[in-house]
Scaffold this motif. Structure first.
Motif, PDB file in Angstrom:
ATOM      1  N   GLY A 112       0.767  -1.237   0.000  1.00 32.42           N
ATOM      2  CA  GLY A 112       0.000   0.000   0.000  1.00 32.42           C
ATOM      3  C   GLY A 112       0.794   1.280   0.000  1.00 32.42           C
ATOM      4  O   GLY A 112       0.226   2.361   0.160  1.00 32.42           O
ATOM      5  N   VAL A 113       2.114   1.180  -0.171  1.00 29.84           N
ATOM      6  CA  VAL A 113       2.931   2.400  -0.176  1.00 29.84           C
ATOM      7  C   VAL A 113       3.202   2.913  -1.595  1.00 29.84           C
ATOM      8  O   VAL A 113       3.900   3.911  -1.774  1.00 29.84           O
ATOM      9  CB  VAL A 113       4.273   2.184   0.568  1.00 29.84           C
ATOM     10  CG1 VAL A 113       4.017   1.803   2.012  1.00 29.84           C
ATOM     11  CG2 VAL A 113       5.139   1.146  -0.139  1.00 29.84           C
ATOM     12  N   GLY A 114       2.669   2.226  -2.610  1.00 35.06           N
ATOM     13  CA  GLY A 114       2.850   2.691  -3.987  1.00 35.06           C
ATOM     14  C   GLY A 114       4.125   2.204  -4.642  1.00 35.06           C
ATOM     15  O   GLY A 114       4.627   2.823  -5.577  1.00 35.06           O
ATOM     16  N   LYS A 115       4.624   1.068  -4.183  1.00 39.30           N
ATOM     17  CA  LYS A 115       5.884   0.527  -4.706  1.00 39.30           C
ATOM     18  C   LYS A 115       5.795   0.221  -6.205  1.00 39.30           C
ATOM     19  O   LYS A 115       6.705   0.543  -6.975  1.00 39.30           O
ATOM     20  CB  LYS A 115       6.240  -0.732  -3.920  1.00 39.30           C
ATOM     21  CG  LYS A 115       7.420  -1.533  -4.450  1.00 39.30           C
ATOM     22  CD  LYS A 115       7.674  -2.741  -3.570  1.00 39.30           C
ATOM     23  CE  LYS A 115       6.431  -3.553  -3.323  1.00 39.30           C
ATOM     24  NZ  LYS A 115       5.809  -4.085  -4.579  1.00 39.30           N
ATOM     25  N   SER A 116       4.686  -0.393  -6.633  1.00 37.39           N
ATOM     26  CA  SER A 116       4.543  -0.739  -8.048  1.00 37.39           C
ATOM     27  C   SER A 116       4.407   0.510  -8.904  1.00 37.39           C
ATOM     28  O   SER A 116       4.947   0.577 -10.016  1.00 37.39           O
ATOM     29  CB  SER A 116       3.336  -1.664  -8.246  1.00 37.39           C
ATOM     30  OG  SER A 116       3.523  -2.889  -7.567  1.00 37.39           O
ATOM     31  N   SER A 117       3.674   1.512  -8.415  1.00 39.09           N
ATOM     32  CA  SER A 117       3.545   2.777  -9.154  1.00 39.09           C
ATOM     33  C   SER A 117       4.904   3.441  -9.335  1.00 39.09           C
ATOM     34  O   SER A 117       5.220   3.952 -10.411  1.00 39.09           O
ATOM     35  CB  SER A 117       2.604   3.735  -8.416  1.00 39.09           C
ATOM     36  OG  SER A 117       1.289   3.253  -8.418  1.00 39.09           O
TER      37      SER A 117
END
Length: 384
Positions: free
Chosen positions: A131-136
């Motif tokens: 949920g920390v936006g790693k993939s983005s």
């Protein structure tokens, strides 16, 4: 007076040499795909092309590229293309050519990025929690690096939570040539994901050994070509995939993603500290969702403040080497919207503050490793 057929024929072959295979990114003439190219008395060129596999998904792309290249040759009045398929022997020869004749002792697959002469920078994007936006962050860095002219690949190593293909806007499936896999490409980025091998949105229910083998195949069996940068989107935490990565790619550098929230920062520190056990370098920390810019120009710190700096400072002390805070990415709904639409925000809206911040991080990572293999170091024996 028309040009001699021999002259036109030479020009046709030169034109064919300018056409690259869309998947392999090398001239079709070098790959042995052009079986024949004959110029008729009427100026019509008849090309027989051998596809790597039957039902090649990029057949029409090849047809269009060949027709455009050959059709532009003076003296050519038309182009006719007949498609065939390579024999198993021809595919094996192509595989050997692409891999430079490199094999593996005992049948163990060779991972090119783990070899001493590799010039590819490998970045493993890690986070302590989801949920920390790693993939983005991963897909935007990949797209930004590719837009800067680098050859970039992404391994979606988050086997259970794979999302990279959607964010890069591709539903393409890999093509297999013998035991070699050709990765799809989107926005100039080559990408491989377990989602390309499963039906629909099926869940992947695997234990450690299968995860290890999947990662090994993504690195060794996929034909990546000559990459400048390889990014791996790791699953959250410090589990099986992180351990396998350290075994398969000991030279990979860790890129830690966190949010400003204290709880997220604490968990991110653990994800970065695993480098102590794996002897890998932590290249830096990225703080995502740092603040929300309000219409009046002020900033709302939705998730608190200082988490990224805290992680960077803590890892610097724990590891004993400088771990910088590479960037702070503002919270912006357009990042999510662009990812859902399949065009990363660094390409869709490059002027957006989040896109600029991600681009600045990409600039810091856009360095190709120079190999010393075979290079003289200019050393001389000391005089007595």
């Amino acid at each position: 007076m028309s040009a001699p057929v021999s002259t036109v024929s030479d020009a046709v072959h030169a034109a064919l040499a300018t056409v690259d295979d869309p998947e392999i990114r090398r001239p079709i003439t070098d790959l042995g795909m052009v079986r024949s190219a004959v110029v008729g008395d009427d100026g019509v060129v008849r090309v027989e092309l051998l596809l790597t596999v039957a039902g090649c998904p990029l057949k029409e792309k090849l047809r269009a590229d060949i027709t455009a290249a050959v059709g532009a040759v003076p003296g050519v009045t038309g182009v006719e293309i007949e498609f065939g398929v390579m024999s198993p022997e021809q595919r094996q020869s192509l595989q050997a050519k692409l891999r430079g004749g490199a094999g593996a002792a005992g049948g163990e697959p060779v991972i090119p990025f783990a070899q001493p002469g590799s010039r590819t920078r490998v970045y493993a994007v890690a986070s302590g929690k989801g949920g920390v936006g790693k993939s983005s962050v991963t897909v935007n860095l990949a797209a930004a690096l590719a837009a800067r002219g680098l050859s970039v690949g992404v391994v979606d190593a988050d086997i259970y939570g794979h999302s990279v293909p959607r964010m890069l806007g591709t539903e393409a499936r890999p093509t297999r040539v013998e035991d070699m896999i050709m990765p799809p490409e989107s926005h100039g980025v080559k990408v491989i994901s377990i989602g390309m091998f499963t039906a629909g949105n099926a869940a992947v229910v695997w234990r450690g050994p299968m995860l290890h083998r999947a990662l090994q195949q993504f690195l060794a069996d996929v034909y990546w070509g000559d990459l400048d940068v390889l990014l791996l989107d790791l699953p959250p935490g410090t589990g099986d995939v992180a351990i396998s990565l350290a075994q398969l790619l000991p030279n990979a550098e860790i890129l830690v993603v966190t949010t400003p929230q204290a709880a997220a920062a604490e968990v991110a520190e653990r994800a970065g500290a695993i480098a102590l056990q794996t002897h890998q370098r932590v290249v830096g920390v990225i703080e995502n969702m740092s603040w929300l810019e309000l219409p009046d120009g002020s900033r709302m710190e939705v998730f608190g403040a200082g988490g990224g700096a805290t992680v960077a400072e803590s890892l610097t002390q724990t590891i004993g080497a400088q771990v910088p805070l590479l960037g702070q990415i503002p919270l912006d709904t357009r990042v999510r919207e662009a990812g859902d639409a399949g065009t990363p925000i660094v390409l869709a809206e490059p002027a957006a503050p989040a896109a600029k911040a991600l681009g600045a991080v990409a600039d810091r990572l856009a360095v190709r490793r120079e190999s010393l293999l075979g290079k003289p170091l200019g050393l001389k024996p000391a005089g007595r």
